[in-house]
Design an enzyme around this catalytic site. Structure first.
Site, PDB file in Angstrom:
ATOM      1  N   LYS A 238       0.808  -1.220   0.000  1.00  0.00           N
ATOM      2  CA  LYS A 238       0.000   0.000   0.000  1.00  0.00           C
ATOM      3  C   LYS A 238       0.840   1.269   0.000  1.00  0.00           C
ATOM      4  O   LYS A 238       0.485   2.259  -0.646  1.00  0.00           O
ATOM      5  CB  LYS A 238      -0.946  -0.014   1.207  1.00  0.00           C
ATOM      6  CG  LYS A 238      -2.079  -1.026   1.098  1.00  0.00           C
ATOM      7  CD  LYS A 238      -2.992  -0.961   2.308  1.00  0.00           C
ATOM      8  CE  LYS A 238      -4.239  -1.813   2.111  1.00  0.00           C
ATOM      9  NZ  LYS A 238      -3.967  -3.218   1.911  1.00  0.00           N
TER      10      LYS A 238
ATOM     11  N   HIS B 246     -15.215  -4.451   7.205  1.00  0.00           N
ATOM     12  CA  HIS B 246     -14.392  -4.266   6.003  1.00  0.00           C
ATOM     13  C   HIS B 246     -14.602  -5.350   4.954  1.00  0.00           C
ATOM     14  O   HIS B 246     -13.847  -5.433   3.991  1.00  0.00           O
ATOM     15  CB  HIS B 246     -12.901  -4.177   6.364  1.00  0.00           C
ATOM     16  CG  HIS B 246     -12.584  -3.142   7.397  1.00  0.00           C
ATOM     17  ND1 HIS B 246     -12.681  -1.790   7.142  1.00  0.00           N
ATOM     18  CD2 HIS B 246     -12.199  -3.249   8.701  1.00  0.00           C
ATOM     19  CE1 HIS B 246     -12.360  -1.118   8.233  1.00  0.00           C
ATOM     20  NE2 HIS B 246     -12.073  -1.978   9.187  1.00  0.00           N
TER      21      HIS B 246
ATOM     22  N   ARG C 160      -6.702  -8.125 -10.193  1.00  0.00           N
ATOM     23  CA  ARG C 160      -7.407  -9.371 -10.515  1.00  0.00           C
ATOM     24  C   ARG C 160      -8.853  -9.033 -10.826  1.00  0.00           C
ATOM     25  O   ARG C 160      -9.280  -7.877 -10.720  1.00  0.00           O
ATOM     26  CB  ARG C 160      -7.364 -10.325  -9.320  1.00  0.00           C
ATOM     27  CG  ARG C 160      -7.906  -9.681  -8.031  1.00  0.00           C
ATOM     28  CD  ARG C 160      -8.051 -10.658  -6.901  1.00  0.00           C
ATOM     29  NE  ARG C 160      -8.298 -10.017  -5.633  1.00  0.00           N
ATOM     30  CZ  ARG C 160      -9.463  -9.544  -5.216  1.00  0.00           C
ATOM     31  NH1 ARG C 160     -10.498  -9.599  -6.020  1.00  0.00           N
ATOM     32  NH2 ARG C 160      -9.593  -9.001  -4.026  1.00  0.00           N
TER      33      ARG C 160
END
Length: 621
Positions: free
Chosen positions: A116, A235, A297
């Site tokens: 990230k 989440h 993906r």
């Protein structure tokens, strides 16, 4: 075009890929573990290869076995689906090194977007807006707290290598930062082997907006518009939709252009998703939407994009991997209607969303919508993999119509004895705020009390059960029990047993539920809920509800401790025994003061969902 394809995955995504491959005349090869020998994807494929024991780390995560299966069966290409090895750059390299076609993102792109902090730095350099925060190398706790203090609370600590909601902590104040940081680092190290973190400004009214992008080997990149995935729990996405509610043409142009710019920055090829976080406190604005991460993906929620664009994204993947150009130019793509997808999970929301595994003795899903699934009636939900049973996908001319269609579809779900979140999905899709588009990532958590059915059957369920008994469902000669009160009006009350507790209920004026006999037990299905029902014992039952103190197992599991003995006096809330399922412990407690009249199990026993564990009775003679 690729002629033979091995799918390095399982479940609904493997079945989804097989469906398109078959339509294109591509031979398909499935791989499977011990647990999946009779799985649907194995049945659908032209050929199947066993690759190991049930745990994923001993089968689906072993790239060398998958490549060996491809070579042994003459497969020309490998499609990784999502999850497992789909974003493993080393596996992508190994597939190509073996002379096979990789139907996925380039390994270089996977690596560039895999962490990230480096991904955000790359996006900043490319001119893509990122969430305000700290992405530096200095991981000293005091330095990190100083950065958080400067950003301003609340902040979000996120594992650099994180994903799936793991390694993430919200911090409200400086005083709690160090404790939350230590907890986050421990989880990150355990989950990803990397304890490094970054810090982001926590958005108070967050929306999860993502853009579907697609690139080819000829340098072209297009977007297929946005999706909104704001309805989440811890989440994890629950309901996704496309397009995003409240999205104007100008903001769509800005966010989609940023997504294409992000994809081009890493020379992207194939299907990918650029995820953004939006501050929706003042509606969707282009200056309040920031890059969050890229998924290199195909996404679980790709069907909603297919529905509004009329494109088959798996077909696009196979054509691009074959060296073809993108099937459509940007100006040939447009949005038609509205689509929503709900993830039907094998879990019990009423019991704290505990996993629910076991046989799918009954599995009936609505027949008038798109269903993507990897299971079938008579099959099984095992404890080894993701508990998703199916995706319910609807498409309609308007958002309101799509929401109504999704609510109706979720309400028609019939699954037994495995528990599901169908009732939650039906209630969420019908919620006034959801229908009006007033959604953010906290929607489900704020509304849990209204969205999750109570542990005890509602008055509606009791009345439906009474109606079922009086109408003698399935031809059973059950008795119509009519009660009366002295000096009072006659009442038609029925003693019903609903999931082991006894109730006196009047039949529903117009019954809506469906009752089906399953393995000798009658089950009531209504609005996504499922309850076992039967005639109740009437001796000693007063006016209203009365419980017979049955302690039933809320899930399949193993009894690891028994804390009481038959004949022992117990107090309300006292722990009776402990169950373990899927590495989680669940204490069973006494519902009221009383005596343990029956103790059915002992430590070490395996029990099924709904099994009688013990029975408590009041101490009065």
């Amino acid at each position: 075009m690729i002629e033979s394809l091995l799918i390095a995955n399982r479940g609904e995504i493997a079945c989804r890929i097989i469906r398109t491959a078959r339509a294109l005349g591509v031979r398909t090869i499935a791989v499977y573990s011990d647990a999946d020998g009779a799985a649907l994807h194995v049945q659908l494929a032209d050929e199947a290869v066993h690759i190991g024991p049930s745990p994923a780390r001993e089968s689906y995560l072993l790239g060398e076995r998958i490549i060996a299966a491809a070579k042994a069966t003459g497969a020309q290409a490998i499609h990784p689906g999502y999850g497992f090895l789909s974003e493993n750059a080393d596996f992508a390299d190994a597939v190509q090194a073996a002379g096979l076609i990789w139907v996925g993102a380039p390994a270089s792109s996977i690596r560039a977007m895999g962490l990230k902090d480096s991904a955000k730095a790359l996006m900043l350099a490319a001119g893509v807006p990122v969430t305000p925060g700290y992405m530096g190398d200095n991981q000293d706790p005091d330095h990190l707290r100083a950065q958080a203090d400067a950003i301003g609370y609340p902040v979000l600590i996120k594992a650099v290598a994180g994903g799936g909601g793991k390694g993430m902590r919200k911090v409200e104040a400086s005083a709690e930062f160090l404790d939350m940081l230590a907890s986050c680092k421990r989880e990150a190290n355990a989950s990803f082997g990397d304890a490094r973190v970054l810090i982001e400004k926590y958005i108070l009214s967050p929306r999860h907006i993502e853009v579907q992008v697609f690139g080819d080997t000829h340098g072209d990149v297009v977007h297929l518009f946005e999706r909104d995935c704001s309805l989440q729990r811890r989440h994890q996405k629950v309901i996704e939709e496309a397009p995003a509610p409240g999205m104007t043409a100008d903001v769509r142009q800005a966010v989609c252009a940023a997504a294409v710019k992000a994809a081009k920055a890493v020379d992207y090829v194939g299907a990918g998703t650029i995820e953004f976080i939006a501050d929706a406190s003042d509606g969707l604005r282009s200056d309040r939407i920031w890059f969050m991460e890229m998924n290199t993906r195909l996404q679980v929620e790709h069907p909603v994009t297919e529905a509004i664009t009329g494109q088959d994204l798996v077909e696009w993947q196979l054509r691009v991997a074959s060296g073809e150009r993108l099937p459509k130019r940007q100006d040939e793509l447009q949005i038609t209607g509205w689509s929503m997808e709900a993830r039907l999970y094998a879990e019990n929301p009423t019991a704290g969303f505990l996993p629910s595994t076991g046989p799918l003795t009954r599995l009936r899903l609505p027949g008038d919508i798109r269903i993507d699934t990897g299971v079938y009636e008579g099959g099984e939900v095992t404890p080894f993999y993701d508990p998703m049973i199916a995706k319910l996908i609807v498409h309609a001319p308007t958002r309101q119509a799509a929401a109504a269609k999704l609510a109706a579809a979720a309400g028609q779900v019939q699954v037994w004895p495995v528990r599901t979140n169908a009732a939650l999905l039906a209630r969420a899709a019908a919620d006034d705020d959801f229908v009006a588009g007033r959604v953010d990532t906290g929607f489900i958590e704020r509304g849990l009390s209204a969205l999750v059915p109570a542990a005890e059957p509602s008055a509606t369920i009791q009345a439906e059960a009474a109606s079922a008994l009086l109408s003698a469902p399935m031809g059973r000669p059950w008795i119509d029990l009519t009660g009366f009160r002295a000096n009072g009006p006659a009442q038609r009350r029925v003693a019903v047993d609903v999931a082991g507790s006894i109730h006196l209920a009047e039949p529903a004026p117009e019954a809506r539920g469906q009752v089906t006999s399953i393995d000798g037990r009658d089950v009531l299905f209504l609005d996504g809920e499922a309850w076992s029902i039967g005639p109740g014992r009437v001796d000693g039952v007063g006016d209203g509800r009365a419980s017979d103190g049955a302690i039933l197992s809320p899930m399949p599991g193993r009894v690891i401790a028994v804390d009481v003995e038959a004949g022992q006096t117990v107090l309300r809330g006292q722990k009776l025994l402990t169950l373990e399922a899927m590495k989680m412990e669940h204490g069973m407690i006494a519902p009221f003061d009383g005596v343990v009249r029956t103790l059915v199990v002992k430590a070490g026993d395996q029990v099924g969902e709904g099994a009688l564990l013990a029975r408590i009775e009041t101490g009065a003679d």
